[in-house]
Design an enzyme around this catalytic site. Structure first.
Site, mmCIF file in Angstrom:
data_model
loop_
_atom_site.group_PDB
_atom_site.id
_atom_site.type_symbol
_atom_site.label_atom_id
_atom_site.label_comp_id
_atom_site.label_asym_id
_atom_site.label_seq_id
_atom_site.Cartn_x
_atom_site.Cartn_y
_atom_site.Cartn_z
ATOM 1 N N PHE A 111 0.809 -1.218 0.000
ATOM 2 C CA PHE A 111 0.000 0.000 0.000
ATOM 3 C C PHE A 111 0.841 1.267 0.000
ATOM 4 C CE2 PHE A 111 0.764 0.097 4.560
ATOM 5 C CZ PHE A 111 0.565 1.416 4.949
ATOM 6 N N LYS A 112 2.073 1.175 0.467
ATOM 7 C CA LYS A 112 2.922 2.366 0.515
ATOM 8 C C LYS A 112 3.167 2.950 -0.875
ATOM 9 C CE LYS A 112 3.484 1.771 4.962
ATOM 10 N NZ LYS A 112 4.731 1.504 5.649
ATOM 11 N N ASP A 113 3.042 2.121 -1.912
ATOM 12 C CA ASP A 113 3.258 2.615 -3.277
ATOM 13 C C ASP A 113 2.280 3.723 -3.634
ATOM 14 O OD1 ASP A 113 5.412 0.959 -4.138
ATOM 15 O OD2 ASP A 113 4.028 -0.707 -4.442
ATOM 16 N N THR A 144 7.690 0.648 3.518
ATOM 17 C CA THR A 144 7.981 2.046 3.177
ATOM 18 C C THR A 144 9.304 2.157 2.431
ATOM 19 O OG1 THR A 144 6.692 3.061 4.953
ATOM 20 C CG2 THR A 144 8.555 4.309 4.137
#
Length: 472
Positions: A111-113, A144
């Site tokens: 999800f950090k993308d 991250t």
């Protein structure tokens, strides 16, 4: 709109200056002076927008026209061009009460993308248009670092150093970071845990002379642009779930695997803007400081535990301070007192009406390793869908708090291939995406160091001056 610190000792800043500052100069976190309210009419208009257009609409409310619309559109298009799904963050229905928001379609499968691909483009834009030197410094519990490196590797005018806890991330997470050998990337593998890495980062950012001399910029979720970018997919997920439900008018909850409180705070922000989320559910693992806070009102780091969901193996949640700021009715003086208690090794305690307010705003569950493995097996058997261990925490919390007349959108924060060590415990064989399978054969480049601020400083000074002390 200007931005201020949760501790009240920073002059109001514009949007770009806020992003460049990262951590407030007084040690606080930057927040908007006012959270924009979104009308019901605007929400109706946004419902039909694709992800990229929705991003521009929400971002524009906060950016003070400091980025021309055409430039912003180009940044957004470039940020999400590498995502493997045209929806960027699609929503899948697993059963009548559970939807999954897939946040793992970016280049590093996490999800950090979503935030960091944009942040990389944004920093590059600022470097070119304002002539700013960008030296990025961050700590990671796994995802991250890989996403940040992927977002800025090879970009002119930018250097990035990432600290990660040695031996406490998954093998795929480690490989995604350390197989990058670009000259503008430095990986430091620190003997310690994520909280140790995060503490060093905060200390370096709090050293204003060092920060200014080396042009340090933040990539962690202490930086408000991370929070803002994540807010977009709360709106998108809500709209997509609503659309898939059709005439079924159930209330919509969200369940969010959370370690550093950044992702769930983005949901808190979306709700304060006017998105009618029913329940904000925090899912944690056995490092359950956030569950204990919601349940008892006590916020105090406990014993660190290594789990199958290492990205949430965190005891000190950086973004908790932002939530505390709003819980205390934006009283910066009170926030400073509470945070000083924590810095002095004492615990934060809220009780009475404040605790009731916490419990009206947040729900929380800390799932055990055993629960996670059971849920992964259960959903694989019943639906054919494979959860990663972090997503399983979210599903555990969804099952605990979803009531009659409600559905929950649970966030899939990573692709299960990133955590195959846990998946294999269930005798499940998964097919790796090509991009992950190819990592195994690549050389690694990282410097293993002690948990020592002085050593990190030495590495940084050499790196920013044009070299690296050592890579192994």
């Amino acid at each position: 709109m200007n931005y201020i610190s949760t501790r009240g000792q920073v002059e109001p800043k514009g949007f770009i200056d806020t992003v460049l500052m990262g951590l407030g100069e007084d040690g606080g976190l930057m927040v908007p002076e006012q959270i924009p309210a979104v009308s019901a009419e605007t929400l109706d208009r946004w419902k039909t927008l694709p992800f990229r257009e929705l991003f521009i609409e929400i971002f524009s409310l906060y950016a003070n026209d400091e980025i021309p619309q055409e430039d912003l559109k180009q940044l957004v298009d470039a940020s999400y061009a590498t995502f493997r799904d045209p929806e960027v963050t699609p929503v899948r229905k697993l059963n009548d009460s559970l939807y999954i928001l897939e946040l793992f379609h970016g280049p590093t499968f996490a999800f950090k993308d979503v935030a960091l691909q944009f942040m990389g483009e944004f920093y590059s834009y600022v470097s070119k248009t304002r002539g700013e030197i960008i030296h990025i410094l961050g700590a990671t519990s796994g995802d991250t670092g890989a996403a940040a490196i992927q977002g800025v590797r090879g970009k002119e005018g930018i250097k990035i150093c990432i600290l990660h806890p040695h031996g406490k991330v998954s093998k795929v997470q480690e490989l995604q970071m350390t197989t990058v050998n670009d000259e503008n990337v430095l990986n430091l593998s620190v003997h310690g845990n994520f909280d140790d890495c995060q503490r060093i980062i905060k200390e370096l950012f709090s050293d204003l002379e060092f920060k200014s001399k080396h042009h340090l910029r933040a990539i962690n979720s202490i930086n408000f642009v991370r929070i803002l970018a994540q807010t977009v997919y709360y709106f998108y997920a809500y709209f997509q779930a609503e659309k898939q439900m059709g005439d079924d008018s159930k209330k919509i909850n969200v369940s969010v695997p959370s370690g550093n409180f950044g992702n769930i705070f983005s949901g808190f922000l979306a709700k304060k803007m006017g998105l009618p989320i029913n329940k904000l559910i925090i899912a944690t693992n056995e490092n359950n400081i956030l569950e204990r806070f919601v349940t008892t009102g006590e916020y105090q780091p406990g014993e660190f535990r290594k789990t199958h969901s290492p990205s949430m193996d965190i005891q000190v949640a950086s973004n908790f301070e932002r939530y505390l700021y709003y819980l205390l009715d934006e009283d910066a003086f009170e926030v400073s007192k509470y945070m000083q208690q924590l810095a002095d090794g004492r615990k934060i305690v809220v009780e009475g009406e404040l605790l009731q307010r916490v419990q009206s705003e947040l729900h929380a569950l800390g799932a055990t390793n055993e629960q996670n493995l059971q849920l992964i097996g259960k959903y694989r058997s019943e639906t054919g869908y494979l959860l990663d261990p972090h997503t399983a925490c979210g599903v555990a919390a969804s099952e605990a708090f979803t009531e009659e007349g409600e559905v929950t959108v649970s966030f899939a924060t990573a692709h299960p291939a990133k955590f195959d060590e846990a998946i294999r415990l269930l005798d499940i064989t998964q097919e790796f995406p090509v991009e992950i399978a190819e990592l195994i054969a690549k050389d690694q480049y990282q410097t293993v160091i002690d948990n020592d601020k002085a050593e990190v400083t030495r590495q940084l000074e050499a790196f920013f001056a044009g070299g690296k002390v050592s890579q192994a």
